[in-house]
Design an enzyme around this catalytic site. Structure first.
Site, PDB file in Angstrom:
ATOM      1  N   LYS A  41       2.570   1.431   1.160  1.00  0.00           N
ATOM      2  CA  LYS A  41       2.174   1.154  -0.218  1.00  0.00           C
ATOM      3  C   LYS A  41       2.083   2.474  -0.964  1.00  0.00           C
ATOM      4  CE  LYS A  41      -1.512  -0.816  -3.003  1.00  0.00           C
ATOM      5  NZ  LYS A  41      -2.763  -1.580  -2.993  1.00  0.00           N
ATOM      6  N   LYS A  55       5.720  -1.756  -0.726  1.00  0.00           N
ATOM      7  CA  LYS A  55       5.267  -2.054  -2.081  1.00  0.00           C
ATOM      8  C   LYS A  55       5.227  -0.786  -2.915  1.00  0.00           C
ATOM      9  CE  LYS A  55       1.124  -3.442  -4.385  1.00  0.00           C
ATOM     10  NZ  LYS A  55      -0.282  -3.575  -4.259  1.00  0.00           N
TER      11      LYS A  55
END
Ligand code: PBG
Length: 324
Positions: free
Chosen positions: A195, A248
């Protein structure tokens, strides 16, 4: 074979031929729909920067989940907006909190649907950081204690999978441990493993009211230039017991998705985040792009890059198109 014997255009001549030859085919089964849940009943607060999405009270979130399931979308991921925030995010553990209540309502109405919860403190802390603050910085190990309790609380409320998104070190192992100790060894963990500290989360932070009150998330989320680091993060999470690893955002990180798929062979999820959604919506509303076509092109690119699961705010719109 070369031109003029080989002519690639032969196989692109008609729509049916192109469909027969498609190497990647999207289905509603690929999607996970994110929902923002808030306390109260009958509450629907539209999110201005994310047209079509709203903060919903538990029973309205359940209705959306029912509709999504009917369209063939197998899962939802829940984010909570609590009534009270404090320094340590204690309302995240409230058995009667919005997420815990939404889990129950959804499972009551569509028991087969896979209900996933986001496990992260940023929506619950008064300072908006993803963990406990000590001496001006997020304290990793103190945060793990709260994350364990939060994950357990969601599983006790009946969710099917937990998804830690805070990027603390060791969180997958900590959560796996507490679930196993409490008889939940069958509950999978989908970890936000790679992330990035991204500006594409802007609209989400408005939706979840989780903008950090000071500083930024760069001491815990990853630095965009790095790809070997993503692989290390993913490997650590797998060693700690992650069942699904996530990248992400999705679009600026398609190379990371592909690399993880190629090198590790574990299920990879990709989060098509809020900013990626809002850009397409905004340009579509202005008539600058064809929103539907761009949406489908972007979603197929994420699957083509190697994502087996796509978390996307487009889930319902795209499923409608795919179902014809
Ligand atoms: C919580 C969390 C965030 C997102 C998912 N989980 C925000 C953040 O890290 O700031 C972003 C999702 C999106 O932008 O759609 N930590």
């Amino acid at each position: 074979m070369r031109f003029p014997i080989y002519r690639p255009r032969r196989l692109r001549r008609t729509r049916i031929l192109r469909e027969m030859l498609a190497e990647t085919v999207l289905t509603p089964r690929d999607f996970i729909l994110p929902l923002f849940v808030i306390h109260g009943r009958g509450v629907e607060n539209p999110i201005p920067s994310m047209p079509g999405h709203a903060q919903l009270s538990a029973e309205l979130a359940a209705s959306r989940a029912v509709d999504a399931f009917k369209l063939g979308i197998p899962g939802v991921i829940l984010f909570g907006i609590p009534e009270h925030k404090d320094e340590v995010g204690s309302s995240a553990l409230d058995p009667d909190g919005p997420v815990q209540r939404a889990i129950k309502e959804i499972k009551d109405r569509v028991p087969e649907m896979v209900v996933i919860t986001d496990v992260c403190l940023c929506e619950y802390t008064s300072h908006g950081h993803c963990g406990i603050i000590k001496k001006g910085d997020v304290d990793n190990d103190a945060t793990l204690e709260v994350l364990r309790e939060m994950a357990l609380s969601h599983v006790r409320a009946g969710c099917d999978m937990v998804s830690p998104s805070d990027m603390m070190d060791g969180r997958v192992g900590a959560i796996r441990g507490v679930l196993d100790e409490n008889g939940y060894s069958h509950i999978p963990i989908m970890s936000y493993s790679a992330k990035y500290a991204s500006a594409f989360y802007g609209p989400f932070r408005e939706a979840a009211q989780s903008t950090p009150g000071f500083g930024d998330r760069k001491s815990y989320q990853m630095d965009p230039p790095n790809t070997d680091e993503a692989l290390r993060e993913v490997m650590l999470d797998i060693e700690e017991g992650a069942d699904i690893v996530m990248v992400k955002p999705a679009l600026a990180y398609l190379d990371i998705i592909r690399r993880i798929r190629d090198e590790l062979g574990y299920p990879v999820a990709a989060y098509n985040v809020s900013g990626e959604y809002s850009m397409i919506k905004a340009a579509g509303q202005k008539g600058w792009i064809d929103e539907e076509k761009v949406m489908m092109e972007v979603l197929v690119s994420i699957k083509r890059a190697g994502a087996g699961l796509i978390l996307t705010y487009f889930a319902v719109d795209a499923a409608r198109i795919l179902n014809g």
